[in-house]
Design an enzyme around this catalytic site. Structure first.
Site, PDB file in Angstrom:
ATOM      1  N   ASN A  11       0.867  -1.178   0.000  1.00 26.01           N
ATOM      2  CA  ASN A  11       0.000   0.000   0.000  1.00 26.01           C
ATOM      3  C   ASN A  11       0.907   1.233   0.000  1.00 26.01           C
ATOM      4  O   ASN A  11       1.564   1.518   0.994  1.00 26.01           O
ATOM      5  CB  ASN A  11      -0.882  -0.055   1.264  1.00 26.01           C
ATOM      6  CG  ASN A  11      -1.714   1.197   1.442  1.00 26.01           C
ATOM      7  OD1 ASN A  11      -1.775   2.054   0.565  1.00 26.01           O
ATOM      8  ND2 ASN A  11      -2.359   1.305   2.599  1.00 26.01           N
ATOM      9  N   TRP A  12       0.910   1.928  -1.123  1.00 27.83           N
ATOM     10  CA  TRP A  12       1.836   3.061  -1.261  1.00 27.83           C
ATOM     11  C   TRP A  12       1.301   4.339  -0.590  1.00 27.83           C
ATOM     12  O   TRP A  12       1.985   5.353  -0.566  1.00 27.83           O
ATOM     13  CB  TRP A  12       2.127   3.326  -2.747  1.00 27.83           C
ATOM     14  CG  TRP A  12       2.856   2.204  -3.440  1.00 27.83           C
ATOM     15  CD1 TRP A  12       3.268   1.010  -2.881  1.00 27.83           C
ATOM     16  CD2 TRP A  12       3.254   2.141  -4.817  1.00 27.83           C
ATOM     17  NE1 TRP A  12       3.891   0.224  -3.825  1.00 27.83           N
ATOM     18  CE2 TRP A  12       3.900   0.884  -5.018  1.00 27.83           C
ATOM     19  CE3 TRP A  12       3.136   3.006  -5.907  1.00 27.83           C
ATOM     20  CZ2 TRP A  12       4.414   0.498  -6.266  1.00 27.83           C
ATOM     21  CZ3 TRP A  12       3.649   2.619  -7.152  1.00 27.83           C
ATOM     22  CH2 TRP A  12       4.283   1.386  -7.316  1.00 27.83           C
ATOM     23  N   LYS A  13       0.071   4.286  -0.116  1.00 28.84           N
ATOM     24  CA  LYS A  13      -0.547   5.444   0.560  1.00 28.84           C
ATOM     25  C   LYS A  13      -0.357   6.710  -0.283  1.00 28.84           C
ATOM     26  O   LYS A  13      -0.388   6.616  -1.502  1.00 28.84           O
ATOM     27  CB  LYS A  13       0.007   5.568   1.982  1.00 28.84           C
ATOM     28  CG  LYS A  13      -0.157   4.246   2.757  1.00 28.84           C
ATOM     29  CD  LYS A  13       0.117   4.366   4.236  1.00 28.84           C
ATOM     30  CE  LYS A  13      -0.079   3.006   4.901  1.00 28.84           C
ATOM     31  NZ  LYS A  13       0.125   3.028   6.341  1.00 28.84           N
ATOM     32  N   HIS A  97      -9.386   0.772   5.330  1.00 24.60           N
ATOM     33  CA  HIS A  97      -8.073   0.956   5.963  1.00 24.60           C
ATOM     34  C   HIS A  97      -8.230   1.846   7.197  1.00 24.60           C
ATOM     35  O   HIS A  97      -9.039   2.777   7.207  1.00 24.60           O
ATOM     36  CB  HIS A  97      -7.090   1.586   4.967  1.00 24.60           C
ATOM     37  CG  HIS A  97      -5.681   1.543   5.470  1.00 24.60           C
ATOM     38  ND1 HIS A  97      -5.202   2.453   6.390  1.00 24.60           N
ATOM     39  CD2 HIS A  97      -4.676   0.678   5.226  1.00 24.60           C
ATOM     40  CE1 HIS A  97      -3.938   2.145   6.673  1.00 24.60           C
ATOM     41  NE2 HIS A  97      -3.592   1.078   5.987  1.00 24.60           N
ATOM     42  N   GLU A  99      -6.556   4.206   8.324  1.00 27.59           N
ATOM     43  CA  GLU A  99      -6.375   5.648   8.085  1.00 27.59           C
ATOM     44  C   GLU A  99      -7.654   6.260   7.521  1.00 27.59           C
ATOM     45  O   GLU A  99      -8.001   7.398   7.824  1.00 27.59           O
ATOM     46  CB  GLU A  99      -5.165   5.877   7.165  1.00 27.59           C
ATOM     47  CG  GLU A  99      -3.856   5.646   7.923  1.00 27.59           C
ATOM     48  CD  GLU A  99      -2.713   5.107   7.091  1.00 27.59           C
ATOM     49  OE1 GLU A  99      -2.736   5.206   5.855  1.00 27.59           O
ATOM     50  OE2 GLU A  99      -1.771   4.552   7.709  1.00 27.59           O
ATOM     51  N   GLU A 169      -4.818  -5.343  10.592  1.00 26.41           N
ATOM     52  CA  GLU A 169      -3.795  -4.313  10.783  1.00 26.41           C
ATOM     53  C   GLU A 169      -4.040  -3.611  12.121  1.00 26.41           C
ATOM     54  O   GLU A 169      -4.823  -2.649  12.182  1.00 26.41           O
ATOM     55  CB  GLU A 169      -3.861  -3.284   9.657  1.00 26.41           C
ATOM     56  CG  GLU A 169      -3.611  -3.848   8.274  1.00 26.41           C
ATOM     57  CD  GLU A 169      -3.130  -2.761   7.311  1.00 26.41           C
ATOM     58  OE1 GLU A 169      -2.013  -2.902   6.813  1.00 26.41           O
ATOM     59  OE2 GLU A 169      -3.833  -1.782   7.087  1.00 26.41           O
ATOM     60  N   GLY A 175       3.076   1.913  10.883  1.00 26.18           N
ATOM     61  CA  GLY A 175       4.006   3.031  10.772  1.00 26.18           C
ATOM     62  C   GLY A 175       4.759   3.341  12.047  1.00 26.18           C
ATOM     63  O   GLY A 175       5.391   4.389  12.165  1.00 26.18           O
ATOM     64  N   SER A 214       4.034  -2.459  10.193  1.00 25.03           N
ATOM     65  CA  SER A 214       5.492  -2.523  10.334  1.00 25.03           C
ATOM     66  C   SER A 214       6.083  -3.862   9.873  1.00 25.03           C
ATOM     67  O   SER A 214       7.017  -4.378  10.491  1.00 25.03           O
ATOM     68  CB  SER A 214       5.910  -2.191  11.775  1.00 25.03           C
ATOM     69  OG  SER A 214       5.500  -0.871  12.111  1.00 25.03           O
TER      70      SER A 214
END
Ligand code: 13P
Length: 253
Positions: A11-13, A97, A99, A169, A175, A214
């Site tokens: 996932n490149w966000k 997700h 976020e 997750e 992160g 992570s």
């Protein structure tokens, strides 16, 4: 070892210009080659999606989007529908997700609607769930992930279930460098598979559950030793070809 094929996704966000994304995708295609023992996908930003699709057209790497809207069309400024993702040949979409949930107000109800939108156009999804540190410390991990899973998956057909991957997750591991231990991850994955079994019966044994938070080249192999861990959803370590390729090519113990 289960017979579920490992599924490693990056996932490149909100990272990478088109030029940088093309460089990363090219590096990955070269590093991964014709690997067929593992499913691999990347999730670039929408601006880089067409260019990354072009680069990966003849590779084994699938290309997905990081979210979608639940309506087909309409006055939803800034949004993109599942139909539109399908229209440009997207292979997958991420739904729920943490976020999106924490920063953009996505409730369980919205996540459910997005999942239904993706199912409507037969776009395979990765459904993300996970607890915050406060929820874990309060002993509420199972309650939270059960609620997220039941809200998203209740009432789907076994055929629909088979197109869905779950990503566990834990928010506290994303992160932060604080990877869940293989034991912590296994406990949550086993629990999640049990919920899917309660809802949908034996298709639960086919559903892949990725771990995210992570994941790095040096911890992936230990995580993948666990019986209910079927892959990983990788953020930071998916942003360079060397590190994501090393994760994809982890050696089985
Ligand atoms: P990190 O690998 O950077 O912790 O991110 C995980 C993640 O959120 C993937 O979706």
């Amino acid at each position: 070892m289960s017979d579920r094929k490992p599924f490693l996704a990056g996932n490149w966000k909100m990272h990478k210009t088109v030029e940088e994304a093309v460089e990363l995708a090219s590096g990955l295609a070269e590093a991964v080659g014709s690997e067929t023992g593992r499913d691999i996908a990347v999730f670039p930003t929408l601006t880089a999606l067409p260019a990354v699709q072009d680069i990966l057209l003849d590779s084994v790497i699938k290309v997905g989007a990081q979210t979608c809207h639940y309506e087909t069309t309409g006055a939803f400024t800034g949004e993109v529908s599942a139909e539109m993702l399908k229209d440009v040949g997207c292979d997958l979409v991420l739904v729920g997700h943490s976020e999106r949930r924490a920063l953009f107000g996505e409730t369980d109800e919205i996540v459910r609607k997005k999942l239904e939108a993706a199912l409507r156009v037969e776009l395979p999804t990765i459904l993300c769930v996970g607890e915050t540190i406060g929820e874990r410390e309060a002993g509420r991990t199972e309650e939270v992930i059960k609620r997220q899973i039941e809200s998203a998956l209740t009432g789907l057909s076994a055929q629909q279930m088979a197109t869905i991957t779950i990503a566990y997750e834990p928010v506290w591991a994303i992160g932060t460098g604080l990877t869940a231990t293989p034991e912590q991850a296994q406990e949550a994955h086993h629990y999640l598979r049990g919920i899917v079994r309660e809802l949908h019966g034996e298709v639960a044994d086919q559903v892949r559950i990725q771990y995210g938070g992570s994941v790095k080249p040096d911890n992936i192999a230990g995580l993948m030793l666990k019986v209910d861990l079927d892959g990983a959803l990788v953020g930071g370590a998916a942003l360079t070809a060397d590190s994501f390729a090393a994760i994809v090519k982890y050696s089985e113990g």
